[in-house]
Enzyme design. Structure first.
Site, PDB file in Angstrom:
ATOM      1  N   HIS A 151      21.327 -27.315 -26.275  1.00  0.00           N
ATOM      2  CA  HIS A 151      22.596 -27.826 -26.789  1.00  0.00           C
ATOM      3  C   HIS A 151      22.373 -29.227 -27.353  1.00  0.00           C
ATOM      4  CE1 HIS A 151      26.517 -29.943 -25.815  1.00  0.00           C
ATOM      5  NE2 HIS A 151      26.978 -28.883 -26.448  1.00  0.00           N
TER       6      HIS A 151
ATOM      7  N   GLU B 126      25.826 -25.763 -21.410  1.00  0.00           N
ATOM      8  CA  GLU B 126      25.933 -27.165 -21.829  1.00  0.00           C
ATOM      9  C   GLU B 126      26.584 -28.035 -20.761  1.00  0.00           C
ATOM     10  OE1 GLU B 126      28.654 -26.322 -25.298  1.00  0.00           O
ATOM     11  OE2 GLU B 126      29.683 -28.067 -24.513  1.00  0.00           O
TER      12      GLU B 126
ATOM     13  N   HIS C 148      34.099 -22.107 -25.510  1.00  0.00           N
ATOM     14  CA  HIS C 148      34.291 -23.499 -25.076  1.00  0.00           C
ATOM     15  C   HIS C 148      34.953 -23.588 -23.707  1.00  0.00           C
ATOM     16  CE1 HIS C 148      34.921 -27.844 -26.232  1.00  0.00           C
ATOM     17  NE2 HIS C 148      33.901 -27.561 -27.003  1.00  0.00           N
TER      18      HIS C 148
HETATM   19  O1  LIG Z   1      28.672 -26.352 -28.191  1.00  0.00           O
HETATM   20  C1  LIG Z   1      29.079 -27.433 -28.607  1.00  0.00           C
HETATM   21  O2  LIG Z   1      28.437 -28.106 -29.404  1.00  0.00           O
HETATM   22  C2  LIG Z   1      30.428 -27.946 -28.130  1.00  0.00           C
HETATM   23  O3  LIG Z   1      30.829 -27.176 -27.031  1.00  0.00           O
HETATM   24  C3  LIG Z   1      30.344 -29.400 -27.737  1.00  0.00           C
HETATM   25  O4  LIG Z   1      29.359 -29.571 -26.792  1.00  0.00           O
HETATM   26  C4  LIG Z   1      31.620 -29.915 -27.086  1.00  0.00           C
HETATM   27  O5  LIG Z   1      32.637 -29.864 -28.032  1.00  0.00           O
HETATM   28  C5  LIG Z   1      31.468 -31.320 -26.525  1.00  0.00           C
HETATM   29  O6  LIG Z   1      31.057 -32.226 -27.502  1.00  0.00           O
HETATM   30 MG   LIG Z   2      29.732 -25.406 -26.682  1.00  0.00          MG
END
Ligand SMILES: O=C(O)[C@@H](O)[C@H](O)[C@H](O)CO
Ligand SMILES: [Mg+2]
Length: 382
Positions: A285, A235, A185
Site C-alpha cells: 500500500h 493497509e 475502504h
Molecule cells: O488504498 C488506499 O490507497 C486508500 O485506502 C488510502 O489508504 C486511504 O484513503 C487513506 O489514505
Molecule cells: Mg485502501
C-alpha cells in the site's frame, strides 16, 4: 559509525519526513507517517530516536527490536509508523555506506520492475470511465477506484447500482482485460458487503479491497464463500502479529502492508515472506510520498510474491507533482508500459531536495480526514 542526530519535517500535502545523520557524514531519509496523525507520529519518532542516538546504524534488526520490544507497549498505527520511518532511514544510510541499492543488501533482486496501478475518482459513470481510459492511454494497465462513501448495515440498492454502473463504465471504456480494483475502504458493513461483492463479481475485478474492516477480518470468510473475486486487505494492519491470523484463515489473496505504517522495510519484508508461505500475494500500500514509494520499490525487488505496487502518481506521472517535487532525481521513478523500474542508486535511490523540504516544512500541514455524517446525523465510516 554512530547515529548522531535527526530532524523531522511535516510537509504538505499530508506527509512527515525524517532525516537521520551519522557521525561520518552519511545521512538517510524515512517517511514515518499515518494520514491525519502526522504530528502524533512525529512525537513517537522523537521518543524512539532518543534511544537510538549513539548506536550503530548498521544494526537495523537490533534497532527494530529495541523500538518494538523494549517499550513494553507495542503495535498499532502510531508506534509502527514511527518505527517504519526510522527503519527506512537506517536502510538508506546502510545502502549509501555500502554504495548499493537496499535490495542488494536484502538478498538481491527477483525482478527488474513491478506493475503499478493508478487511482481514479469521479461520481458519474461516464467520468470514471473516461478517467480510467486516460490512465490506460498514459500507459497504466490497472487502476483502483473507491466503491462508495458508505454502505450502512442496511442500505439502498440504488447505491449498489451506482457502484456497479461505475465499474461497468470502466470495463466498457478500458476493455475486458484491464485491471480494475475496487476499494471498499472498510466503509461497507457486512450485510451490504455481501450484496456488493456479489454484484461486482461478473466484472472480473483484479481484487476487492477491505471488503470488511480489518477489525472484522473473521468475516472475510463470509465473502470468500460467496464470490471468486480475489480479496485484498492490510493497509490498516501493522505487524507480523496482525497478519498471522489473517494468513492462517485462508480468507485473503493479496495482503497490502504499508512500508510507512507497518514497521518499515525490515518488517514488511518479513510479512511478505510469511505470505509467500501461504501462496498469498503482496501489493504494498502506498498513497504517500517519494520516500515511502522508494522504500516499497526496494522491497518489491526482493519479494517473489509481490504482484503490483500502489503509488500516488496518476495521469501526470511524468510531470511535476508533490511526490516528484521533493526529490532532485524524479527520473528515478521510470515508468514503462504500466511498470516502474526498480531504482538502482545507493540506498533508497532518491536524492531528497532538502532545501525544498525545509522550505515546505515552514508551511507544514494540518491534514485531517474529512468528517462525514449520515442523513440522521450519525457519523459515517471514513
Ligand atoms: O488504498 C488506499 O490507497 C486508500 O485506502 C488510502 O489508504 C486511504 O484513503 C487513506 O489514505
Ligand atoms: Mg485502501
Amino acid at each position: 559509525m554512530k547515529i548522531e542526530s535527526f530532524q523531522t519535517y511535516i510537509v504538505p500535502p499530508r506527509w512527515l519526513f525524517l532525516k537521520i545523520e551519522t557521525d561520518e557524514g552519511i545521512s538517510g531519509w524515512g517517511e514515518p507517517v499515518i494520514e491525519g496523525k502526522a504530528a502524533t507520529v512525529e512525537t513517537a519518532v522523537h521518543e524512539l530516536m532518543s534511544q537510538l542516538i549513539g548506536s550503530d546504524p548498521f544494526r537495523i534488526e537490533d534497532a527494530w527490536e529495541k523500538m518494538y520490544r523494549a517499550g513494553f507497549y507495542r503495535g498499532g498505527p502510531i508506534l509502527m509508523s514511527a518505527i517504519a520511518g526510522i527503519d527506512q532511514a537506517l536502510w538508506d544510510i546502510k545502502g549509501k555506506a555500502f554504495k548499493a541499492p537496499i535490495y542488494q543488501l536484502m538478498g538481491g533482486a527477483v525482478r527488474n520492475s513491478i506493475k503499478v496501478y493508478s487511482w481514479v475518482g469521479g461520481d458519474r459513470p461516464s467520468n470514471v470511465g473516461a478517467a480510467a481510459l486516460e490512465r490506460k492511454k498514459a500507459g497504466f494497465t490497472a487502476i483502483k477506484m473507491n466503491a462508495t462513501d458508505e454502505l450502512q448495515m442496511i442500505d439502498s440498492y440504488e447505491k449498489i447500482d451506482d457502484v456497479v454502473a461505475r465499474v461497468k463504465a470502466i470495463r466498457e471504456s478500458c476493455g475486458p482485460y484491464f485491471g480494475i480494483a475496487v476499494d471498499f475502504h472498510g466503509r461497507v458493513h457486512k450485510p451490504m458487503a455481501k450484496i456488493l461483492a456479489k454484484a461486482l463479481e461478473p466484472y472480473n475485478l483484479m481484487f476487492m479491497e477491505e471488503p470488511v474492516l480489518p477489525q472484522n477480518n473473521e468475516d472475510l470468510g463470509k465473502i470468500t464463500e460467496l464470490v471468486k473475486t480475489p480479496i485484498a486487505t492490510g493497509e490498516r494492519m501493522f505487524s507480523r502479529w496482525d497478519f498471522k491470523r489473517l494468513l492462517e484463515s485462508g480468507n485473503v489473496d493479496i495482503i497490502q502492508p504499508d512500508l510507512s505504517h507497518a514497521g518499515g522495510i525490515t518488517e514488511c519484508k518479513k510479512i511478505a515472506s510469511m505470505a509467500e508461505g501461504y501462496d498469498v500475494a503482496v501489493a504494498f500500500h502506498c498513497p504517500l510520498g517519494p520516500i515511502a514509494l522508494a522504500s516499497c520499490l526496494q522491497v518489491d525487488a526482493t519479494v517473489y510474491n509481490a504482484v503490483i505496487q500502489e503509488q500516488s502518481l496518476g495521469i501526470h506521472y511524468n510531470k511535476t507533482n508533490d511526490l516528484l517535487d521533493y526529490i532532485k532525481n524524479p527520473e528515478v521513478f521510470e515508468y514503462d508500459n504500466g511498470f516502474v523500474k526498480i531504482p538502482q542508486g545507493p540506498g533508497l535511490g532518491i536524492e531528497v531536495n532538502e532545501e525544498l523540504v525545509k522550505e515546505k516544512a515552514k508551511e507544514g500541514h494540518n491534514w485531517r480526514n474529512p468528517v462525514w455524517r449520515h442523513e440522521d446525523g450519525t457519523i459515517s465510516e471514513w
